[in-house]
Design a protein around this motif. Structure first.
Motif, PDB file in Angstrom:
ATOM      1  N   SER A 167       1.002   5.889 -28.030  1.00  0.00           N
ATOM      2  CA  SER A 167       0.937   7.121 -27.246  1.00  0.00           C
ATOM      3  C   SER A 167       1.618   6.887 -25.908  1.00  0.00           C
ATOM      4  O   SER A 167       2.098   5.801 -25.625  1.00  0.00           O
ATOM      5  N   ASP A 168       1.648   7.902 -25.068  1.00  0.00           N
ATOM      6  CA  ASP A 168       2.222   7.709 -23.753  1.00  0.00           C
ATOM      7  C   ASP A 168       1.126   7.548 -22.707  1.00  0.00           C
ATOM      8  O   ASP A 168       1.286   7.897 -21.567  1.00  0.00           O
ATOM      9  N   MET A 169      -0.008   6.975 -23.102  1.00  0.00           N
ATOM     10  CA  MET A 169      -1.118   6.721 -22.180  1.00  0.00           C
ATOM     11  C   MET A 169      -1.199   5.239 -21.795  1.00  0.00           C
ATOM     12  O   MET A 169      -2.216   4.743 -21.397  1.00  0.00           O
ATOM     13  N   THR A 170      -0.098   4.526 -21.914  1.00  0.00           N
ATOM     14  CA  THR A 170      -0.033   3.135 -21.520  1.00  0.00           C
ATOM     15  C   THR A 170      -0.137   3.049 -20.004  1.00  0.00           C
ATOM     16  O   THR A 170       0.647   3.674 -19.295  1.00  0.00           O
ATOM     17  N   ARG A 171      -1.099   2.288 -19.527  1.00  0.00           N
ATOM     18  CA  ARG A 171      -1.219   2.120 -18.079  1.00  0.00           C
ATOM     19  C   ARG A 171      -0.096   1.242 -17.562  1.00  0.00           C
ATOM     20  O   ARG A 171       0.318   0.297 -18.207  1.00  0.00           O
ATOM     21  N   MET A 172       0.367   1.578 -16.371  1.00  0.00           N
ATOM     22  CA  MET A 172       1.396   0.789 -15.690  1.00  0.00           C
ATOM     23  C   MET A 172       0.779   0.193 -14.435  1.00  0.00           C
ATOM     24  O   MET A 172       0.006   0.862 -13.744  1.00  0.00           O
ATOM     25  N   ILE A 173       1.140  -1.044 -14.147  1.00  0.00           N
ATOM     26  CA  ILE A 173       0.693  -1.714 -12.928  1.00  0.00           C
ATOM     27  C   ILE A 173       1.939  -2.082 -12.136  1.00  0.00           C
ATOM     28  O   ILE A 173       2.907  -2.606 -12.690  1.00  0.00           O
ATOM     29  N   ALA A 174       1.911  -1.771 -10.853  1.00  0.00           N
ATOM     30  CA  ALA A 174       3.051  -2.058  -9.985  1.00  0.00           C
ATOM     31  C   ALA A 174       2.571  -2.741  -8.716  1.00  0.00           C
ATOM     32  O   ALA A 174       1.489  -2.450  -8.211  1.00  0.00           O
ATOM     33  N   CYS A 175       3.381  -3.658  -8.221  1.00  0.00           N
ATOM     34  CA  CYS A 175       3.065  -4.378  -6.993  1.00  0.00           C
ATOM     35  C   CYS A 175       4.328  -4.460  -6.147  1.00  0.00           C
ATOM     36  O   CYS A 175       5.406  -4.764  -6.661  1.00  0.00           O
ATOM     37  N   MET A 176       4.173  -4.176  -4.853  1.00  0.00           N
ATOM     38  CA  MET A 176       5.291  -4.225  -3.920  1.00  0.00           C
ATOM     39  C   MET A 176       4.853  -5.085  -2.729  1.00  0.00           C
ATOM     40  O   MET A 176       3.941  -4.720  -1.994  1.00  0.00           O
ATOM     41  N   ARG A 177       5.472  -6.275  -2.568  1.00  0.00           N
ATOM     42  CA  ARG A 177       5.095  -7.217  -1.504  1.00  0.00           C
ATOM     43  C   ARG A 177       6.048  -7.041  -0.324  1.00  0.00           C
ATOM     44  O   ARG A 177       7.260  -6.892  -0.503  1.00  0.00           O
ATOM     45  N   PHE A 178       5.479  -7.104   0.905  1.00  0.00           N
ATOM     46  CA  PHE A 178       6.287  -6.880   2.106  1.00  0.00           C
ATOM     47  C   PHE A 178       5.596  -7.487   3.320  1.00  0.00           C
ATOM     48  O   PHE A 178       4.408  -7.787   3.293  1.00  0.00           O
ATOM     49  N   GLN A 179       6.379  -7.660   4.390  1.00  0.00           N
ATOM     50  CA  GLN A 179       5.849  -8.178   5.648  1.00  0.00           C
ATOM     51  C   GLN A 179       6.166  -7.199   6.761  1.00  0.00           C
ATOM     52  O   GLN A 179       7.333  -6.906   7.023  1.00  0.00           O
ATOM     53  N   PRO A 180       5.119  -6.692   7.427  1.00  0.00           N
ATOM     54  CA  PRO A 180       5.372  -5.755   8.531  1.00  0.00           C
ATOM     55  C   PRO A 180       6.078  -6.450   9.693  1.00  0.00           C
ATOM     56  O   PRO A 180       5.902  -7.646   9.918  1.00  0.00           O
ATOM     57  N   LYS A 181       6.881  -5.687  10.422  1.00  0.00           N
ATOM     58  CA  LYS A 181       7.479  -6.194  11.657  1.00  0.00           C
ATOM     59  C   LYS A 181       6.355  -6.502  12.641  1.00  0.00           C
ATOM     60  O   LYS A 181       5.283  -5.886  12.591  1.00  0.00           O
ATOM     61  N   SER A 182       6.597  -7.420  13.535  1.00  0.00           N
ATOM     62  CA  SER A 182       5.606  -7.815  14.532  1.00  0.00           C
ATOM     63  C   SER A 182       5.112  -6.591  15.306  1.00  0.00           C
ATOM     64  O   SER A 182       5.913  -5.788  15.802  1.00  0.00           O
ATOM     65  N   GLY A 183       3.792  -6.425  15.359  1.00  0.00           N
ATOM     66  CA  GLY A 183       3.185  -5.329  16.095  1.00  0.00           C
ATOM     67  C   GLY A 183       3.229  -3.979  15.390  1.00  0.00           C
ATOM     68  O   GLY A 183       2.830  -2.971  15.972  1.00  0.00           O
ATOM     69  N   LYS A 184       3.715  -3.921  14.145  1.00  0.00           N
ATOM     70  CA  LYS A 184       3.876  -2.649  13.436  1.00  0.00           C
ATOM     71  C   LYS A 184       2.873  -2.442  12.295  1.00  0.00           C
ATOM     72  O   LYS A 184       2.925  -1.424  11.612  1.00  0.00           O
ATOM     73  N   THR A 185       1.949  -3.384  12.101  1.00  0.00           N
ATOM     74  CA  THR A 185       1.036  -3.305  10.961  1.00  0.00           C
ATOM     75  C   THR A 185       0.202  -2.029  10.984  1.00  0.00           C
ATOM     76  O   THR A 185       0.123  -1.315   9.979  1.00  0.00           O
ATOM     77  N   ASP A 186      -0.431  -1.722  12.118  1.00  0.00           N
ATOM     78  CA  ASP A 186      -1.277  -0.528  12.184  1.00  0.00           C
ATOM     79  C   ASP A 186      -0.475   0.752  11.958  1.00  0.00           C
ATOM     80  O   ASP A 186      -0.932   1.662  11.258  1.00  0.00           O
ATOM     81  N   GLU A 187       0.724   0.823  12.532  1.00  0.00           N
ATOM     82  CA  GLU A 187       1.573   2.002  12.331  1.00  0.00           C
ATOM     83  C   GLU A 187       1.966   2.149  10.861  1.00  0.00           C
ATOM     84  O   GLU A 187       2.000   3.264  10.328  1.00  0.00           O
ATOM     85  N   MET A 188       2.255   1.017  10.213  1.00  0.00           N
ATOM     86  CA  MET A 188       2.649   1.042   8.809  1.00  0.00           C
ATOM     87  C   MET A 188       1.501   1.532   7.930  1.00  0.00           C
ATOM     88  O   MET A 188       1.689   2.393   7.074  1.00  0.00           O
TER      89      MET A 188
ATOM     90  N   LYS B  74      -1.043   3.323   8.864  1.00  0.00           N
ATOM     91  CA  LYS B  74      -1.257   4.738   9.187  1.00  0.00           C
ATOM     92  C   LYS B  74      -0.230   5.614   8.455  1.00  0.00           C
ATOM     93  O   LYS B  74      -0.583   6.666   7.900  1.00  0.00           O
ATOM     94  N   ALA B  75       1.020   5.176   8.410  1.00  0.00           N
ATOM     95  CA  ALA B  75       2.057   5.927   7.695  1.00  0.00           C
ATOM     96  C   ALA B  75       1.716   6.024   6.208  1.00  0.00           C
ATOM     97  O   ALA B  75       1.893   7.079   5.588  1.00  0.00           O
ATOM     98  N   PHE B  76       1.204   4.932   5.625  1.00  0.00           N
ATOM     99  CA  PHE B  76       0.796   4.954   4.220  1.00  0.00           C
ATOM    100  C   PHE B  76      -0.363   5.933   4.026  1.00  0.00           C
ATOM    101  O   PHE B  76      -0.357   6.727   3.088  1.00  0.00           O
ATOM    102  N   ALA B  77      -1.358   5.883   4.915  1.00  0.00           N
ATOM    103  CA  ALA B  77      -2.523   6.766   4.809  1.00  0.00           C
ATOM    104  C   ALA B  77      -2.096   8.238   4.889  1.00  0.00           C
ATOM    105  O   ALA B  77      -2.582   9.076   4.123  1.00  0.00           O
ATOM    106  N   GLU B  78      -1.192   8.550   5.812  1.00  0.00           N
ATOM    107  CA  GLU B  78      -0.709   9.927   5.952  1.00  0.00           C
ATOM    108  C   GLU B  78       0.094  10.356   4.716  1.00  0.00           C
ATOM    109  O   GLU B  78      -0.054  11.482   4.247  1.00  0.00           O
TER     110      GLU B  78
END
Length: 130
Positions: free
Chosen positions: A27-48, A50-54
């Motif tokens: 069927s087309d009910m196969t679950r997909m799992i995705a992972c995206m690894r990254f490093q925020p710029k210095s001092g930008k973690t909270d902004e990043m 927040k951008a994801f939350a928005e």
């Protein structure tokens, strides 16, 4: 197309590709799992984050079981998504406004110049091996 065998695992075809057996291959009910690894710029973690939350409020992942960011404890983070189906995953990848584009301004490129290191694939149905 005949199944392709690696050791004791038989790979089934999905389209023209061989894949490990996973939930709902027929069927087309196969679950997909995705992972995206990254490093925020210095001092930008909270902004990043927040951008994801928005983004998540404006463009909710209604066809996903889970979408969230985890702190890897190394200065890097990973966005993990568990999607209800291959179609749901493809729809997210084809959005006009993609989460990677929103987050890119907050992310330090890896040594290879890529902002994100990603992997994704269908969930393997472990019951097949019992």
């Amino acid at each position: 197309m005949e199944p392709f065998c690696i050791g004791i695992a038989s790979l089934k075809t999905i389209g023209s590709s061989y894949r490990l057996p996973h939930r709902g291959v027929e069927s087309d009910m196969t679950r997909m799992i995705a992972c995206m690894r990254f490093q925020p710029k210095s001092g930008k973690t909270d902004e990043m984050i927040k951008a994801f939350a928005e983004y998540n409020c404006d463009y909710p992942f209604t066809e996903s079981l889970h979408m969230g960011i985890i702190d890897l404890g190394t200065g890097e983070f990973a966005l993990i998504g568990v999607h209800n189906s291959v179609d749901a995953f493809v729809d997210i990848m084809n959005r006009d406004v993609r989460i990677s584009e929103i987050m890119r301004e907050f992310v330090e490129p890896h040594e290879d110049g890529e902002a994100f290191h990603s992997l994704s694939g269908p969930e393997v149905d472990l019951k097949v091996y019992l």
